[in-house]
Scaffold this motif. Structure first.
Motif, PDB file in Angstrom:
ATOM      1  N   PHE A 148       0.863  -1.180   0.000  1.00 14.88           N
ATOM      2  CA  PHE A 148       0.000   0.000   0.000  1.00 14.88           C
ATOM      3  C   PHE A 148       0.898   1.228   0.000  1.00 14.88           C
ATOM      4  CE2 PHE A 148      -2.334  -3.411   2.021  1.00 14.88           C
ATOM      5  CZ  PHE A 148      -3.598  -3.311   1.451  1.00 14.88           C
ATOM      6  N   HIS A 149       0.751   2.079  -1.005  1.00  8.62           N
ATOM      7  CA  HIS A 149       1.521   3.327  -1.088  1.00  8.62           C
ATOM      8  C   HIS A 149       0.566   4.489  -0.833  1.00  8.62           C
ATOM      9  CE1 HIS A 149       4.072   0.598  -3.511  1.00  8.62           C
ATOM     10  NE2 HIS A 149       5.031   1.255  -2.882  1.00  8.62           N
ATOM     11  N   LEU A 150       0.962   5.375   0.063  1.00 16.14           N
ATOM     12  CA  LEU A 150       0.126   6.530   0.346  1.00 16.14           C
ATOM     13  C   LEU A 150       0.971   7.684   0.839  1.00 16.14           C
ATOM     14  CD1 LEU A 150      -1.474   6.105   3.782  1.00 16.14           C
ATOM     15  CD2 LEU A 150      -0.628   4.092   2.647  1.00 16.14           C
ATOM     16  N   SER A 151       0.394   8.867   0.743  1.00 16.56           N
ATOM     17  CA  SER A 151       1.055  10.076   1.196  1.00 16.56           C
ATOM     18  C   SER A 151       0.787  10.271   2.686  1.00 16.56           C
ATOM     19  CB  SER A 151       0.545  11.281   0.408  1.00 16.56           C
ATOM     20  OG  SER A 151       1.094  12.473   0.917  1.00 16.56           O
ATOM     21  N   GLN A 152       1.776  10.774   3.385  1.00 20.02           N
ATOM     22  CA  GLN A 152       1.622  11.000   4.822  1.00 20.02           C
ATOM     23  C   GLN A 152       0.631  12.115   5.130  1.00 20.02           C
ATOM     24  OE1 GLN A 152       5.768  11.722   5.094  1.00 20.02           O
ATOM     25  NE2 GLN A 152       6.173   9.800   6.153  1.00 20.02           N
ATOM     26  N   THR A 153       0.580  13.105   4.257  1.00 18.22           N
ATOM     27  CA  THR A 153      -0.251  14.273   4.545  1.00 18.22           C
ATOM     28  C   THR A 153      -1.304  14.549   3.482  1.00 18.22           C
ATOM     29  OG1 THR A 153       1.390  15.688   3.474  1.00 18.22           O
ATOM     30  CG2 THR A 153       1.575  15.403   5.862  1.00 18.22           C
ATOM     31  N   GLY A 154      -1.286  13.820   2.373  1.00 17.12           N
ATOM     32  CA  GLY A 154      -2.184  14.112   1.264  1.00 17.12           C
ATOM     33  C   GLY A 154      -3.636  13.777   1.542  1.00 17.12           C
ATOM     34  N   GLU A 155      -4.519  14.652   1.097  1.00 16.68           N
ATOM     35  CA  GLU A 155      -5.958  14.448   1.257  1.00 16.68           C
ATOM     36  C   GLU A 155      -6.434  13.211   0.504  1.00 16.68           C
ATOM     37  OE1 GLU A 155      -8.423  16.213   2.954  1.00 16.68           O
ATOM     38  OE2 GLU A 155      -6.743  17.192   3.962  1.00 16.68           O
ATOM     39  N   ALA A 156      -5.820  12.907  -0.630  1.00 19.26           N
ATOM     40  CA  ALA A 156      -6.233  11.770  -1.445  1.00 19.26           C
ATOM     41  C   ALA A 156      -5.942  10.437  -0.754  1.00 19.26           C
ATOM     42  CB  ALA A 156      -5.540  11.814  -2.802  1.00 19.26           C
ATOM     43  N   SER A 157      -5.045  10.422   0.220  1.00 12.68           N
ATOM     44  CA  SER A 157      -4.673   9.186   0.908  1.00 12.68           C
ATOM     45  C   SER A 157      -5.531   8.884   2.136  1.00 12.68           C
ATOM     46  CB  SER A 157      -3.204   9.249   1.331  1.00 12.68           C
ATOM     47  OG  SER A 157      -2.369   9.252   0.200  1.00 12.68           O
ATOM     48  N   ILE A 158      -6.382   9.800   2.532  1.00 14.40           N
ATOM     49  CA  ILE A 158      -7.199   9.597   3.736  1.00 14.40           C
ATOM     50  C   ILE A 158      -8.102   8.368   3.623  1.00 14.40           C
ATOM     51  CG2 ILE A 158      -9.040  10.603   5.154  1.00 14.40           C
ATOM     52  CD1 ILE A 158      -7.633  13.315   4.783  1.00 14.40           C
ATOM     53  N   PRO A 159      -8.830   8.159   2.508  1.00 12.77           N
ATOM     54  CA  PRO A 159      -9.658   6.944   2.427  1.00 12.77           C
ATOM     55  C   PRO A 159      -8.843   5.644   2.505  1.00 12.77           C
ATOM     56  CG  PRO A 159     -10.347   8.531   0.775  1.00 12.77           C
ATOM     57  CD  PRO A 159      -9.074   9.039   1.360  1.00 12.77           C
ATOM     58  N   LEU A 160      -7.672   5.608   1.887  1.00 13.14           N
ATOM     59  CA  LEU A 160      -6.841   4.409   1.963  1.00 13.14           C
ATOM     60  C   LEU A 160      -6.343   4.191   3.389  1.00 13.14           C
ATOM     61  CD1 LEU A 160      -5.536   1.999   0.595  1.00 13.14           C
ATOM     62  CD2 LEU A 160      -3.622   3.478  -0.069  1.00 13.14           C
ATOM     63  N   ARG A 161      -6.001   5.251   4.073  1.00 13.63           N
ATOM     64  CA  ARG A 161      -5.565   5.136   5.471  1.00 13.63           C
ATOM     65  C   ARG A 161      -6.704   4.582   6.342  1.00 13.63           C
ATOM     66  NH1 ARG A 161      -1.358   7.634   6.737  1.00 13.63           N
ATOM     67  NH2 ARG A 161      -1.653   9.405   5.474  1.00 13.63           N
ATOM     68  N   LYS A 162      -7.929   5.044   6.121  1.00 14.90           N
ATOM     69  CA  LYS A 162      -9.085   4.538   6.870  1.00 14.90           C
ATOM     70  C   LYS A 162      -9.351   3.072   6.536  1.00 14.90           C
ATOM     71  CE  LYS A 162     -11.491   8.908   7.509  1.00 14.90           C
ATOM     72  NZ  LYS A 162     -12.699   9.692   7.184  1.00 14.90           N
ATOM     73  N   PHE A 163      -9.211   2.716   5.250  1.00 16.92           N
ATOM     74  CA  PHE A 163      -9.382   1.325   4.818  1.00 16.92           C
ATOM     75  C   PHE A 163      -8.376   0.427   5.541  1.00 16.92           C
ATOM     76  CE2 PHE A 163      -7.969  -2.122   2.046  1.00 16.92           C
ATOM     77  CZ  PHE A 163      -9.164  -2.792   1.829  1.00 16.92           C
TER      78      PHE A 163
END
Length: 92
Positions: A15-30
């Motif tokens: 899983f690749h995501l940004s630490q602060t990016g708004e677009a990564s919030i749903p993936l972080r919740k998932f």
């Protein structure tokens, strides 16, 4: 019991995501909601890698046997959309 069926040919999840990016919030919740059940489903033997980097688009990569990798960009999706993409990814 997990709501995901992990195939025997699956060797790694990334899983690749940004630490602060708004677009990564749903993936972080998932991940927050599903990581424990994914990890315990195969007795902690499946490597699940979570890579955070500034400014990258959120994505999910699955590596199967014989080196086959499938990567899906999940930018702009909500948690339900990510769940659907994840289930489709596991069917391959």
């Amino acid at each position: 019991m997990s709501k995901f069926i992990l195939p025997n040919t699956l060797r790694e999840l990334r899983f690749h995501l940004s630490q602060t990016g708004e677009a990564s919030i749903p993936l972080r919740k998932f991940l927050t909601a599903n990581y424990p059940s994914l990890k315990t489903q195969l007795n902690y033997k499946l490597p699940i890698l979570i890579r955070e980097s500034y400014g990258i688009p959120p994505s999910i990569t699955a590596r199967f046997e014989k080196g086959m990798e499938i990567k899906n960009n999940v930018e702009g999706l909500d948690e339900k959309g990510i769940e659907g993409i994840f289930k489709d990814l596991l069917k391959n």
